[in-house]
Write an enzyme that holds these catalytic residues in place. Structure first.
Site: not given
Ligand code: PRP
Ligand code: URA
Length: 206
Positions: A102, A106, A197, A200
């Site tokens: 993400r 945005t 997150d 993280d």
């Molecule tokens: C997070 C999570 C999902 C996504 C959900 O990933 O693991 O994949 O956000 O959000 P959405 O429903 O609004 O699309 P992130 O993009 O933070 O990547 P990561 O898993 O690499 O930390």
């Molecule tokens: N991705 C995350 O890891 N946490 C949230 O709350 C939304 C998206």
């Protein structure tokens, strides 16, 4: 489309551990692993079986095996934390990966990797712990469906109503299994109250 929110006390217990901001990466990973096992069982509880003949040491009988081969597709990176429990429960499962990230401003997800096994005739389980706006899950499921699986299910830890609505709009045939349905999203598209997150907290980044 159906939304299945776990009612298991262990799911509530472990989700609360994940939510607690004092929980460090080690305990977070442990809780995530056990909760993923529980969700894997719940998400596969209604999969079709087919009868097979088996001969026990006592006599022949009709047993049951899974009717379709399974595939599990974690959405990188946080979905990786859910893969191992599925492999333990279903050692023959095929594995695919979809990398989505993400944008911090945005909240739009963009794809950086996709490697899928043959999915024709398989039950495809897409795993991603956070269903926030639903953009990541919806995009991943577009890619998965293009490979022609027999059915697709989404397994998440925490879902927001906005993500569920997006899934209902884009993929009404996909059943969602999760441990909690939260209040909504904040102005940065994080789930409220959520757990922060997930990626993280899992990997100690951020
Ligand atoms: C997070 C999570 C999902 C996504 C959900 O990933 O693991 O994949 O956000 O959000 P959405 O429903 O609004 O699309 P992130 O993009 O933070 O990547 P990561 O898993 O690499 O930390
Ligand atoms: N991705 C995350 O890891 N946490 C949230 O709350 C939304 C998206």
């Amino acid at each position: 489309m159906g939304l299945h929110v776990s009612t298991h006390p262990l799911a509530h217990h472990l989700t609360t551990t994940l939510r607690d901001k004092e929980t460090g990466p080690h305990t977070f990973r442990q809780a995530a692993r056990i909760l993923s096992s529980l969700l894997a069982v719940e998400a596969t509880a209604s999969l079709p079986t087919k009868p097979v003949t088996v001969v026990t040491p006592i006599k022949e009988m009709t047993g049951a095996v899974l009717a379709q081969p399974l595939a599990v597709i974690p959405i990188l990176r946080a979905g990786l934390s859910m893969l191992e429990p599925f492999l333990e429960l279903f050692p023959e499962v095929a594995v695919g990966y979809v990398g989505l990230e993400r944008d911090h401003e945005t909240a739009e997800a963009s794809s950086y990797y996709c490697k899928l096994p043959t999915l024709a005739g398989k039950a495809a389980l897409v795993v991603d712990p956070m269903l926030a706006t639903g953009g990541s899950a919806s995009q991943a499921i577009d890619l998965v469906k293009a490979e022609g699986p027999a059915l697709v299910r989404l397994v998440s830890v925490v879902a927001a109503p906005e993500g569920v609505a997006r899934m209902q709009r884009d993929h009404p045939d996909v059943e969602i299994y999760c441990a909690a349905l939260d209040e909504g999203l904040n102005d940065r598209s994080y789930i409220v109250p959520g757990l922060g997150d997930y990626g993280d907290r899992l990997y100690g980044t951020g």
